[in-house]
Motif scaffolding. Structure first.
Motif, PDB file in Angstrom:
ATOM      1  N   ALA A 168     -16.588  -7.497  -8.053  1.00 22.86           N
ATOM      2  CA  ALA A 168     -17.173  -7.335  -9.384  1.00 22.86           C
ATOM      3  C   ALA A 168     -17.775  -5.950  -9.546  1.00 22.86           C
ATOM      4  N   ARG A 169     -18.449  -5.481  -8.490  1.00 22.90           N
ATOM      5  CA  ARG A 169     -19.052  -4.146  -8.557  1.00 22.90           C
ATOM      6  C   ARG A 169     -17.988  -3.072  -8.712  1.00 22.90           C
ATOM      7  N   SER A 170     -16.884  -3.234  -8.008  1.00 26.75           N
ATOM      8  CA  SER A 170     -15.826  -2.219  -8.090  1.00 26.75           C
ATOM      9  C   SER A 170     -15.195  -2.192  -9.481  1.00 26.75           C
ATOM     10  N   LEU A 171     -15.070  -3.366 -10.097  1.00 26.30           N
ATOM     11  CA  LEU A 171     -14.514  -3.406 -11.450  1.00 26.30           C
ATOM     12  C   LEU A 171     -15.469  -2.746 -12.440  1.00 26.30           C
ATOM     13  N   ALA A 172     -16.776  -2.986 -12.240  1.00 26.22           N
ATOM     14  CA  ALA A 172     -17.761  -2.401 -13.150  1.00 26.22           C
ATOM     15  C   ALA A 172     -17.815  -0.888 -13.002  1.00 26.22           C
ATOM     16  N   LYS A 173     -17.717  -0.416 -11.768  1.00 26.52           N
ATOM     17  CA  LYS A 173     -17.842   1.028 -11.508  1.00 26.52           C
ATOM     18  C   LYS A 173     -16.506   1.749 -11.577  1.00 26.52           C
ATOM     19  N   GLN A 174     -15.396   0.982 -11.723  1.00 29.80           N
ATOM     20  CA  GLN A 174     -14.050   1.557 -11.745  1.00 29.80           C
ATOM     21  C   GLN A 174     -13.734   2.306 -10.445  1.00 29.80           C
ATOM     22  N   LYS A 175     -14.351   1.861  -9.341  1.00 31.89           N
ATOM     23  CA  LYS A 175     -14.037   2.424  -8.028  1.00 31.89           C
ATOM     24  C   LYS A 175     -14.404   1.413  -6.958  1.00 31.89           C
ATOM     25  N   THR A 176     -13.671   1.440  -5.855  1.00 28.57           N
ATOM     26  CA  THR A 176     -13.896   0.482  -4.777  1.00 28.57           C
ATOM     27  C   THR A 176     -14.660   1.072  -3.614  1.00 28.57           C
ATOM     28  N   GLU A 177     -14.853   2.408  -3.635  1.00 29.82           N
ATOM     29  CA  GLU A 177     -15.486   3.115  -2.519  1.00 29.82           C
ATOM     30  C   GLU A 177     -14.738   2.834  -1.218  1.00 29.82           C
ATOM     31  N   ALA A 178     -13.411   2.787  -1.338  1.00 28.85           N
ATOM     32  CA  ALA A 178     -12.538   2.607  -0.179  1.00 28.85           C
ATOM     33  C   ALA A 178     -11.368   3.580  -0.285  1.00 28.85           C
ATOM     34  N   ILE A 179     -10.977   4.139   0.850  1.00 29.29           N
ATOM     35  CA  ILE A 179      -9.787   4.982   0.913  1.00 29.29           C
ATOM     36  C   ILE A 179      -8.873   4.448   2.006  1.00 29.29           C
ATOM     37  N   ALA A 180      -7.593   4.731   1.906  1.00 28.65           N
ATOM     38  CA  ALA A 180      -6.619   4.246   2.885  1.00 28.65           C
ATOM     39  C   ALA A 180      -6.076   5.410   3.698  1.00 28.65           C
ATOM     40  N   PHE A 181      -5.791   5.146   4.962  1.00 26.88           N
ATOM     41  CA  PHE A 181      -5.140   6.129   5.838  1.00 26.88           C
ATOM     42  C   PHE A 181      -3.845   5.518   6.335  1.00 26.88           C
ATOM     43  N   PHE A 182      -2.708   6.086   5.871  1.00 23.57           N
ATOM     44  CA  PHE A 182      -1.393   5.648   6.339  1.00 23.57           C
ATOM     45  C   PHE A 182      -1.066   6.425   7.610  1.00 23.57           C
ATOM     46  N   PHE A 191      -3.025  10.345  16.734  1.00 25.46           N
ATOM     47  CA  PHE A 191      -3.673   9.872  15.515  1.00 25.46           C
ATOM     48  C   PHE A 191      -5.102   9.345  15.627  1.00 25.46           C
ATOM     49  N   PRO A 192      -5.553   8.811  16.777  1.00 28.11           N
ATOM     50  CA  PRO A 192      -6.932   8.287  16.801  1.00 28.11           C
ATOM     51  C   PRO A 192      -8.003   9.309  16.427  1.00 28.11           C
ATOM     52  N   ASN A 193      -7.874  10.543  16.892  1.00 31.82           N
ATOM     53  CA  ASN A 193      -8.885  11.547  16.538  1.00 31.82           C
ATOM     54  C   ASN A 193      -8.842  11.889  15.051  1.00 31.82           C
ATOM     55  N   MET A 194      -7.637  11.913  14.471  1.00 29.35           N
ATOM     56  CA  MET A 194      -7.533  12.105  13.016  1.00 29.35           C
ATOM     57  C   MET A 194      -8.278  10.990  12.295  1.00 29.35           C
ATOM     58  N   ALA A 195      -8.005   9.748  12.714  1.00 26.45           N
ATOM     59  CA  ALA A 195      -8.631   8.590  12.073  1.00 26.45           C
ATOM     60  C   ALA A 195     -10.143   8.650  12.202  1.00 26.45           C
ATOM     61  N   GLY A 242      -8.392   6.398  -3.099  1.00 25.74           N
ATOM     62  CA  GLY A 242      -7.485   7.475  -2.715  1.00 25.74           C
ATOM     63  C   GLY A 242      -6.787   7.154  -1.410  1.00 25.74           C
ATOM     64  N   VAL A 243      -5.775   7.950  -1.093  1.00 16.86           N
ATOM     65  CA  VAL A 243      -4.955   7.705   0.100  1.00 16.86           C
ATOM     66  C   VAL A 243      -4.757   9.001   0.865  1.00 16.86           C
ATOM     67  N   ILE A 244      -4.842   8.906   2.197  1.00 11.23           N
ATOM     68  CA  ILE A 244      -4.474  10.007   3.098  1.00 11.23           C
ATOM     69  C   ILE A 244      -3.258   9.538   3.885  1.00 11.23           C
ATOM     70  N   VAL A 245      -2.225  10.353   3.918  1.00 14.23           N
ATOM     71  CA  VAL A 245      -0.992   9.989   4.626  1.00 14.23           C
ATOM     72  C   VAL A 245      -0.789  10.916   5.820  1.00 14.23           C
ATOM     73  N   GLY A 246      -0.677  10.335   7.008  1.00 16.44           N
ATOM     74  CA  GLY A 246      -0.421  11.123   8.210  1.00 16.44           C
ATOM     75  C   GLY A 246       1.060  11.382   8.356  1.00 16.44           C
ATOM     76  N   ALA A 247       1.598  12.296   7.563  1.00 19.59           N
ATOM     77  CA  ALA A 247       3.020  12.643   7.490  1.00 19.59           C
ATOM     78  C   ALA A 247       3.730  11.665   6.551  1.00 19.59           C
ATOM     79  N   LEU A 248       4.186  12.178   5.428  1.00 17.42           N
ATOM     80  CA  LEU A 248       4.808  11.360   4.391  1.00 17.42           C
ATOM     81  C   LEU A 248       6.313  11.261   4.614  1.00 17.42           C
ATOM     82  N   SER A 249       6.828  10.028   4.702  1.00 13.86           N
ATOM     83  CA  SER A 249       8.260   9.816   4.912  1.00 13.86           C
ATOM     84  C   SER A 249       9.000   9.560   3.601  1.00 13.86           C
ATOM     85  N   ASN A 250       8.352   8.877   2.679  1.00 14.82           N
ATOM     86  CA  ASN A 250       8.998   8.428   1.450  1.00 14.82           C
ATOM     87  C   ASN A 250       8.390   9.154   0.244  1.00 14.82           C
TER      88      ASN A 250
END
Length: 337
Positions: free
Chosen positions: A59-73, A82-86, A126-134
């Motif tokens: 509910a908070r994320s919908l109200a604020k229009q953000k989830t305060e989460a990012i993804a690392f592919f 990759f562990p040190n990058m992560a 947002g998203v961080i990609v560790g080398a984009l394939s597609n």
């Protein structure tokens, strides 16, 4: 059977504090522009504490229009690259109030796209990609206004990119071998469709050229499909004038080469010097591996910083940030006899 106690709601907080439910929301979300008195804020926070109220994250994320989460592919978190990058990404994210979702793609373009669609559904910021394939992932991110930062490659002009200076790192490794007196220096690598591979070949050739050592195509071993270090070593050692040093694409490849040479009773570095690239497992080998150290942690830090900057200001100019590498000299290299 004991009846499960119902969790308190924002309505309960509002009643206890003697305010409206919207005021509770304004206080808990720190809504900009809303003038809330210190007394009202105190009553709301005290009611939250008394009731042990836990705001609904969705509910908070919908109200604020953000989830305060990012993804690392990540291609494969088990890969020591990759562990040190992560860790770098997570340290910056946590400091800025974000959580990180880790997605292993195994380098499969379809899985990468599925993850992107899933992240859009979950409304990550947002998203961080560790080398984009597609590159369909790139198109989808642009279409949906999803901030995307790429680590290493490809260097797409429409996205922020953070990468290491592969050309200079490769150049310094080969230059060091030349300074040790080696002129027959082999390079074993993988499919040059990758810009990283091409840049390391470029650095290798440039170091030879600057030292006025003719490039010998017989010393460059490229595997377009499955890497087979045994085949490369067989071909190199069967040359009329075999190499006295080998520069490998990665530490993993260098370690495989060392194992093959040791089985053949070829001494390292007395007979052949070996240099790797990455500095992941290099200090665990016998002898310890001379290698080019990549700033993996700093790459993760910078990628997260760039992403969070863009979340705050979407109109910032696109950044392509190149970080320096460092040659780490250990025991697997020696002057040519």
């Amino acid at each position: 059977m004991t009846k499960k106690k119902k969790a308190p709601t924002s309505w309960d907080v509002a009643r206890l504090a003697g305010v409206s439910r919207s005021t509770v929301s304004f206080v808990l979300n720190n809504t900009p522009g809303m003038k809330i008195s210190e007394e009202t804020r105190r009553r709301v926070l005290e009611a939250v504490k008394i009731l042990d109220y836990k705001p609904n994250a969705i509910a908070r994320s919908l109200a604020k229009q953000k989830t305060e989460a990012i993804a690392f592919f990540v291609l494969d978190i088990a890969n020591p690259v990759f562990p040190n990058m992560a860790r770098g990404i997570e340290d910056v994210a946590r400091h800025n109030g974000y959580t990180v979702l880790l997605c292993n793609t195994d380098g499969k373009s379809l899985r990468e796209l599925r993850y992107m669609n899933l992240m859009l559904e979950r409304r990550v910021d947002g998203v961080i990609v560790g080398a984009l394939s597609n590159e369909e992932v790139s198109r989808l991110a642009r279409k949906k206004n999803m901030p995307l930062v790429i680590l290493e490659h490809p260097r797409l002009p429409e996205h922020d990119v953070v990468y290491a200076d592969n050309i200079q790192g490769s150049y310094e490794a080969v230059k060091y071998l030349i300074e040790l007196g080696h002129t027959r220096i082999a390079h074993i690598t993988i499919n040059p469709e990758s810009i990283i591979v091409r840049e390391r070949i470029e650095g290798y050739k440039k170091a030879l050229e600057d030292a006025k050592i003719p490039f010998d195509e017989n010393l460059l071993k490229i595997f377009y499909d499955q890497v087979n270090e045994e085949i490369a070593i067989n071909e190199l050692l069967s040359l009329p004038n075999p190499p006295t040093a080998i520069f490998a694409f990665s530490d993993f490849m260098a370690i495989q080469i060392m194992k093959i040479l040791v089985k053949r009773r070829i001494r390292i570095p007395q007979d052949i010097s070996i240099v790797g690239f990455d500095d992941t497992l290099a200090n665990l080998t016998i002898p310890e591996l001379t290698t080019v150290s990549q700033p993996f942690y700093e790459m993760g830090v910078k990628a997260a910083e760039v992403l969070i900057e863009r979340l705050k200001n979407p109109d910032l100019p696109i950044q392509h940030i190149k970080l320096t590498t460092k040659l780490v000299i250990r025991e697997s290299t020696a002057p040519r006899k």
